[in-house]
Write an enzyme that holds these catalytic residues in place. Structure first.
Site, PDB file in Angstrom:
ATOM      1  N   ASP A 179       0.731  -1.268   0.161  1.00  0.00           N
ATOM      2  CA  ASP A 179       0.028  -0.009   0.050  1.00  0.00           C
ATOM      3  C   ASP A 179       0.909   1.136   0.008  1.00  0.00           C
ATOM      4  O   ASP A 179       0.469   2.289  -0.443  1.00  0.00           O
ATOM      5  CB  ASP A 179      -0.831   0.162   1.245  1.00  0.00           C
ATOM      6  CG  ASP A 179      -1.945  -1.101   1.136  1.00  0.00           C
ATOM      7  OD1 ASP A 179      -2.190  -1.667   0.021  1.00  0.00           O
ATOM      8  OD2 ASP A 179      -2.563  -1.416   2.089  1.00  0.00           O
ATOM      9  N   GLY A 180       2.064   1.273   0.501  1.00  0.00           N
ATOM     10  CA  GLY A 180       2.829   2.388   0.609  1.00  0.00           C
ATOM     11  C   GLY A 180       3.495   2.883  -0.608  1.00  0.00           C
ATOM     12  O   GLY A 180       3.426   4.013  -0.744  1.00  0.00           O
ATOM     13  N   ASN A 275      -4.468   9.091   2.656  1.00  0.00           N
ATOM     14  CA  ASN A 275      -4.780   8.324   3.776  1.00  0.00           C
ATOM     15  C   ASN A 275      -5.323   9.196   4.826  1.00  0.00           C
ATOM     16  O   ASN A 275      -6.589   9.353   5.427  1.00  0.00           O
ATOM     17  CB  ASN A 275      -3.926   7.609   4.319  1.00  0.00           C
ATOM     18  CG  ASN A 275      -4.211   5.975   3.676  1.00  0.00           C
ATOM     19  OD1 ASN A 275      -5.168   5.924   3.060  1.00  0.00           O
ATOM     20  ND2 ASN A 275      -3.044   5.123   4.188  1.00  0.00           N
ATOM     21  N   ASP A 305      -4.049  11.607  23.114  1.00  0.00           N
ATOM     22  CA  ASP A 305      -2.761  11.362  22.314  1.00  0.00           C
ATOM     23  C   ASP A 305      -2.688  12.136  21.114  1.00  0.00           C
ATOM     24  O   ASP A 305      -1.672  12.317  20.284  1.00  0.00           O
ATOM     25  CB  ASP A 305      -2.528   9.719  22.170  1.00  0.00           C
ATOM     26  CG  ASP A 305      -1.978   9.187  23.362  1.00  0.00           C
ATOM     27  OD1 ASP A 305      -1.822   9.828  24.420  1.00  0.00           O
ATOM     28  OD2 ASP A 305      -1.807   8.022  23.420  1.00  0.00           O
TER      29      ASP A 305
END
Length: 434
Positions: A179-180, A275, A305
């Site tokens: 996917d990268g 994304n 966070d």
């Protein structure tokens, strides 16, 4: 695109019944009654057995009536944010045959060397195409030291990321890896993106539907224009930084004094994100404390966070790990997902794709925040800085193996094992007595 190459997506437009009267309704009815089939890229391998699984009707309901009662109607807005297209009708077509292709390969992955060489030989020798390859890919000793492959690499057009602009030179893209590689392909094009064909040669492969075994027939079908596509929306992100600089003062003799007033100089950078945008607390042990605005109005302060702002494509990435729902790429939306919020009631939300979000450090924040875009370009966010996010008008046209719906559910099942559970046994006649 330059060179006469142009990409079109055939799609039935959605019109309201009040804009053209009965004539639009008649055309809409005719379109609904005419069943359109999208030819599958898997035809050559799967044969006619997949014919029954192809979709032939719209996923969306009918266009809503915009007249309410005898006198009320919706005010028509000439500044349309986006048109919702029927996924079943999104088909790739070429005005002229494609002549150039960008091949993206995961760097220094030995398992991809043979597929990369086979594909490049096929594209240059058999299909007579101009092949673009990133220069650092060819710097791999396993490729540069291969004398037999050297004659092929001499025909390549090379480029360097962040230095060379190839946006108007490439007709379509082929990704080899996970996917990268698709995320990286998206980052290379800050405006219009060529169609992307992604082969599953990585670890997860949620966004890479093609298998390399039959790459020749699949590439042939794409070149012929026989392909369904899904338009993966991106986020247009603008980071505005307040750079505080000390303004030096001079005395009467022109000597620079050490103390002086400070002045603010704003620096703006823009990104296209496929994304997600992630704002987190970085290395600090304190809670992240950022304000979230929607169309200029403060809607909440995120204490935890961090927060994830994602596209529907990104909803199956970091967002789903943080407890968000999964959204089909054709749904026009932006998802806001808190990361470990210090509140039991802070749930992920979905907002319309046309809104503008803005994230800033809260005035009473104890520490700075950090932001990243698709896992890259990580940078610190200080007081006075802002991150503005909205849906981009430049999506990523991702070529489908079958169609947008079947491919998505196949990825859910194969990559994320969605709803995998041992089936409950049927009741026997003895059990029914009890």
């Amino acid at each position: 695109m330059d060179g006469g190459e142009e990409l079109r997506v055939e799609a039935a437009p959605y019109c309201c019944s009040s804009c053209d009267g009965g004539e639009v309704n008649a055309r809409s009815m005719a379109r609904r009654s005419h069943k359109r089939k999208t030819r599958s890229l898997s035809t050559s391998s799967a044969g006619s057995s997949t014919e029954h699984s192809r979709r032939n009707q719209s996923l969306h309901g009918p266009s809503p009536v915009t007249t309410f009662g005898p006198k009320a109607c919706m005010l028509q807005n000439p500044h349309t944010v986006m048109h919702i297209q029927d996924p079943a009708s999104q088909k790739l077509t070429w005005n002229k045959p494609p002549k150039s292709v960008l091949v993206i390969k995961k760097i220094r992955d030995a398992s991809l060397l043979q597929p990369f060489k086979e594909l490049c030989i096929f594209l240059t020798e058999v299909k007579d195409m101009i092949v673009y390859v990133e220069k650092k890919v060819l710097e791999d000793p396993a490729i540069s030291d291969d004398e037999n492959f050297g004659a092929i690499t001499e025909k390549f057009c090379t480029f360097r990321d962040d230095l060379d602009d190839i946006s108007n030179r490439v007709d379509f893209i082929i990704c080899l890896g996970g996917d990268g590689t698709l995320l990286y392909a998206s980052s290379l094009f800050q405006e219009s993106v060529p169609p992307v064909m992604a082969f599953h040669l990585g670890s997860l492969g949620f966004l890479t539907p093609f298998k390399f075994d039959t790459y020749q027939s699949q590439v042939d079908q794409v070149i012929e224009g026989n392909a369904a596509i899904v338009l993966r929306s991106r986020l247009k992100v603008r980071v505005l930084k307040e750079n505080w600089e000390k303004k030096a003062r001079l005395d009467e003799k022109g000597i620079i004094l050490t103390n002086g007033d400070t002045e603010s100089r704003r620096k703006s950078v823009q990104y296209q994100v496929l994304n997600e945008v992630v704002v987190d607390r970085g290395p600090s042990s304190y809670l992240s404390n950022v304000d979230l605005f929607l169309d200029g109005h403060l809607i909440t302060t995120v204490q935890g966070d961090g927060v994830i702002v994602s596209t529907p494509t990104g909803s199956t990435a970091y967002a789903v790990a943080a407890g968000a729902s999964m959204i089909h790429p054709n749904v026009p939306a932006i998802m806001i997902t808190p990361i470990c919020p210090h509140s039991l009631s802070f749930r992920p939300i979905v907002v319309p794709a046309g809104v503008e979000l803005k994230i800033m450090l809260s005035r009473d924040a104890r520490n700075t925040a950090w932001v990243s875009f698709d896992g890259r370009k990580r940078q610190e966010i200080c007081h006075g800085d802002s991150i503005t996010i909205t849906t981009s008008c430049f999506p990523v046209p991702s070529i489908c193996f079958r169609d947008p719906v079947n491919d998505w559910f196949e990825s859910l099942a194969q990559c994320l094992h969605w709803n995998v559970r041992k089936k409950q046994n049927q009741l026997s006649s003895e059990d029914e007595e009890f």
